[in-house]
Write a protein that holds these residues in place. Sequence first.
Motif, PDB file in Angstrom:
ATOM      1  N   PRO A   1       0.772  -1.237   0.018  1.00  0.00           N
ATOM      2  CA  PRO A   1       0.183   0.017   0.013  1.00  0.00           C
ATOM      3  C   PRO A   1       0.858   1.266  -0.043  1.00  0.00           C
ATOM      4  N   LEU A   2       0.671   2.382  -1.115  1.00  0.00           N
ATOM      5  CA  LEU A   2       1.620   3.366  -0.963  1.00  0.00           C
ATOM      6  C   LEU A   2       1.216   4.482  -0.334  1.00  0.00           C
ATOM      7  N   SER A   3       2.115   5.024   0.289  1.00  0.00           N
ATOM      8  CA  SER A   3       1.896   6.112   0.999  1.00  0.00           C
ATOM      9  C   SER A   3       1.679   7.492  -0.068  1.00  0.00           C
ATOM     10  N   ASP A   4       1.036   8.473   0.446  1.00  0.00           N
ATOM     11  CA  ASP A   4       0.953   9.666  -0.304  1.00  0.00           C
ATOM     12  C   ASP A   4       2.179  10.212  -1.213  1.00  0.00           C
ATOM     13  N   ARG A   5       3.299  10.434  -0.200  1.00  0.00           N
ATOM     14  CA  ARG A   5       4.591  10.688  -0.764  1.00  0.00           C
ATOM     15  C   ARG A   5       5.256   9.659  -1.769  1.00  0.00           C
ATOM     16  N   ALA A   6       5.102   8.409  -1.627  1.00  0.00           N
ATOM     17  CA  ALA A   6       5.556   7.369  -2.447  1.00  0.00           C
ATOM     18  C   ALA A   6       4.661   7.436  -3.874  1.00  0.00           C
ATOM     19  N   VAL A   7       3.581   7.558  -3.753  1.00  0.00           N
ATOM     20  CA  VAL A   7       2.349   7.816  -5.007  1.00  0.00           C
ATOM     21  C   VAL A   7       3.096   9.033  -5.766  1.00  0.00           C
ATOM     22  N   GLU A   8       3.453  10.245  -4.873  1.00  0.00           N
ATOM     23  CA  GLU A   8       3.890  11.718  -5.453  1.00  0.00           C
ATOM     24  C   GLU A   8       5.195  11.424  -6.488  1.00  0.00           C
ATOM     25  N   ILE A   9       5.870  10.444  -5.846  1.00  0.00           N
ATOM     26  CA  ILE A   9       7.255  10.090  -6.367  1.00  0.00           C
ATOM     27  C   ILE A   9       7.127   9.636  -7.787  1.00  0.00           C
ATOM     28  N   ILE A  10       6.153   8.438  -7.628  1.00  0.00           N
ATOM     29  CA  ILE A  10       5.990   7.598  -8.933  1.00  0.00           C
ATOM     30  C   ILE A  10       5.308   8.665 -10.058  1.00  0.00           C
ATOM     31  N   ARG A  11       4.339   9.326  -9.697  1.00  0.00           N
ATOM     32  CA  ARG A  11       3.684  10.115 -10.449  1.00  0.00           C
ATOM     33  C   ARG A  11       4.536  11.261 -11.229  1.00  0.00           C
ATOM     34  N   GLU A  12       5.652  11.795 -10.364  1.00  0.00           N
ATOM     35  CA  GLU A  12       6.357  12.923 -11.010  1.00  0.00           C
ATOM     36  C   GLU A  12       7.183  12.142 -12.092  1.00  0.00           C
ATOM     37  N   LEU A  13       7.726  10.989 -11.529  1.00  0.00           N
ATOM     38  CA  LEU A  13       8.655  10.295 -12.637  1.00  0.00           C
ATOM     39  C   LEU A  13       7.815   9.751 -13.819  1.00  0.00           C
ATOM     40  N   LYS A  14       6.624   9.569 -13.713  1.00  0.00           N
ATOM     41  CA  LYS A  14       5.893   8.881 -14.981  1.00  0.00           C
ATOM     42  C   LYS A  14       5.528  10.191 -15.536  1.00  0.00           C
ATOM     43  N   GLY A  15       5.305  11.391 -15.036  1.00  0.00           N
ATOM     44  CA  GLY A  15       5.178  12.589 -15.867  1.00  0.00           C
ATOM     45  C   GLY A  15       6.030  13.160 -16.665  1.00  0.00           C
ATOM     46  N   GLU A  16       7.263  12.568 -16.480  1.00  0.00           N
ATOM     47  CA  GLU A  16       8.662  12.850 -17.343  1.00  0.00           C
ATOM     48  C   GLU A  16       8.425  12.088 -18.547  1.00  0.00           C
TER      49      GLU A  16
ATOM     50  N   SER B   1       8.520  14.198   9.012  1.00  0.00           N
ATOM     51  CA  SER B   1       8.225  15.103   9.654  1.00  0.00           C
ATOM     52  C   SER B   1       9.100  16.406  10.162  1.00  0.00           C
ATOM     53  N   THR B   2      10.407  16.172   9.335  1.00  0.00           N
ATOM     54  CA  THR B   2      11.174  17.164   9.432  1.00  0.00           C
ATOM     55  C   THR B   2      11.506  17.836   7.895  1.00  0.00           C
ATOM     56  N   ARG B   3      11.234  18.907   7.562  1.00  0.00           N
ATOM     57  CA  ARG B   3      10.997  19.211   6.077  1.00  0.00           C
ATOM     58  C   ARG B   3      11.816  20.662   5.838  1.00  0.00           C
ATOM     59  N   PRO B   4      12.843  20.752   5.287  1.00  0.00           N
ATOM     60  CA  PRO B   4      13.667  21.872   4.782  1.00  0.00           C
ATOM     61  C   PRO B   4      12.858  22.656   3.734  1.00  0.00           C
ATOM     62  N   SER B   5      13.425  23.901   3.888  1.00  0.00           N
ATOM     63  CA  SER B   5      12.635  25.148   2.940  1.00  0.00           C
ATOM     64  C   SER B   5      13.085  25.024   1.288  1.00  0.00           C
ATOM     65  N   ASN B   6      14.441  24.329   1.308  1.00  0.00           N
ATOM     66  CA  ASN B   6      14.999  24.547  -0.061  1.00  0.00           C
ATOM     67  C   ASN B   6      14.883  23.325  -0.735  1.00  0.00           C
ATOM     68  N   VAL B   7      13.683  22.618  -0.959  1.00  0.00           N
ATOM     69  CA  VAL B   7      13.467  21.196  -1.487  1.00  0.00           C
ATOM     70  C   VAL B   7      13.618  21.371  -3.012  1.00  0.00           C
ATOM     71  N   LEU B   8      14.018  20.681  -3.563  1.00  0.00           N
ATOM     72  CA  LEU B   8      14.444  20.482  -5.097  1.00  0.00           C
ATOM     73  C   LEU B   8      13.680  19.512  -5.857  1.00  0.00           C
ATOM     74  N   PRO B   9      13.124  20.122  -6.994  1.00  0.00           N
ATOM     75  CA  PRO B   9      12.325  19.338  -7.759  1.00  0.00           C
ATOM     76  C   PRO B   9      12.801  18.026  -8.193  1.00  0.00           C
ATOM     77  N   ILE B  10      11.974  16.792  -8.645  1.00  0.00           N
ATOM     78  CA  ILE B  10      12.763  15.684  -9.203  1.00  0.00           C
ATOM     79  C   ILE B  10      13.071  16.192 -10.779  1.00  0.00           C
ATOM     80  N   LYS B  11      14.144  15.723 -11.138  1.00  0.00           N
ATOM     81  CA  LYS B  11      14.593  16.140 -12.394  1.00  0.00           C
ATOM     82  C   LYS B  11      15.027  14.781 -13.094  1.00  0.00           C
ATOM     83  N   GLY B  12      14.646  14.647 -14.433  1.00  0.00           N
ATOM     84  CA  GLY B  12      14.974  13.548 -15.103  1.00  0.00           C
ATOM     85  C   GLY B  12      16.525  13.143 -15.587  1.00  0.00           C
TER      86      GLY B  12
END
Length: 420
Positions: A290-305, A405-416
């Motif tokens: 069962p995929l968490s929200d963040r896990a789904v987000e990673i796959i969707r972003e990779l698929k969107g490339e 639960s710890t989140r920095p402010s300078n998160v970089l987007p996924i790039k292919g």
Amino acid sequence: MARSLNKLSEVGVRSAKKTGRHSDGGGLYLNVSASGGKSWVFMWTPPGGKRREMGLGPYPTVTLAKARAMAANYRVDVAEGRDPIAERDQTPEPLFGDAADQYIETIKSEWSNAKHAEQWSHTFKVRCAAIRNVRVSAVGTDHILKVLRQPVTSKYKGEVKSGEFWLIMPETAGRVRNRIERVLDHCRTKGWRTGENPARWKGHLAHLLPKPASLIRGHQPAMPYEDVPVFMAELRDQNGLTARAAEFTILNMSRSNEVLGAEWPEFDLDSKFWTIPKERMKMGKEHTVPLSDRAVEIIRELKGEGTNHRFVFPGQPRSSDGEERPLSNMAMLMLIRRMGYEVTMHGFRSSARDWAGDETPFAREIVEHALAHKVGDDSENAYRRLTALKKRRVLMQAWADYCCSTRPSNVLPIKGGAAS
């Protein structure tokens, strides 16, 4: 405008060499001396008064995560009109048992289940009965060893074993040690103790106690689960496919080969499931994650490339035949090394299991199924795989929430592109 918090990273703190104070936000500073020593300082200005400061202890004895927790408590004191130094100095030194009870009251709001408070109370009233009446400043290594080496009897599946607590019940003893360490760290914050923590494992008790079999990670060094959120924040700062593969692996408590061999048809993103075929599973059984929200987000972003590659996490094709192949499992390990950590990807499965056992009410068999371990016979496993899926979804989301639960402010987007 709200003050920025969590400006520093664990890697940045470890590598800091410039003399002076480095702000983490919210009044917390890392002080680097001319000799290279590092320590934490909390600074604040009371209404109508002059700027004040207090030391929180040396780094790395006081980690970044611990310093942030201490600073958060002091910000509450300041906001409510109290002087953190005066509060610390005026509070009389308690006995260990009283300090442990006070600490439980301090942190119990973090728990969603009353069972946690009961477990912690049992630890300090039963397991630590021998040291409850010792002044916290007097608690030393001998006291910790007395707790961990106390005689116990354990009965499991009709078999009775007697011996030292540390050897007969290693997982429980490990949790007790960790809780004692946290209480003594709390006492140091309050000014009731000075010096090293006698319950610390690395570099201290590790030289005095044997490693029970269940605590030995073999060649798979594991990160303490308390440090995972900070590590994950730093990992999300890393750009590239390798970092996303590592993040996805940790979020799903997966083995590296399960993730690196993943192909697009295995995913149902609408239903948020990932089904791994039996050919790629260690136990030879199909496994549904069962995929968490963040896990789904990673796959969707990779698929969107728009990749046409067979593998979700592709590597470079072989130059000889051009055959598609997945990312190398060494890529993730090398990324972790470059980030400054001496742990392995497989070790995060141990981190997740320890977190679930120490901090959550999830049943052991739910956690073992999430790790794709065999629990019971084949018919029992088949039944549990069907009935436990909803519970495992809750577990996986809870683990992902903890990791994020710890989140920095300078998160970089996924790039292919090519794997980093």
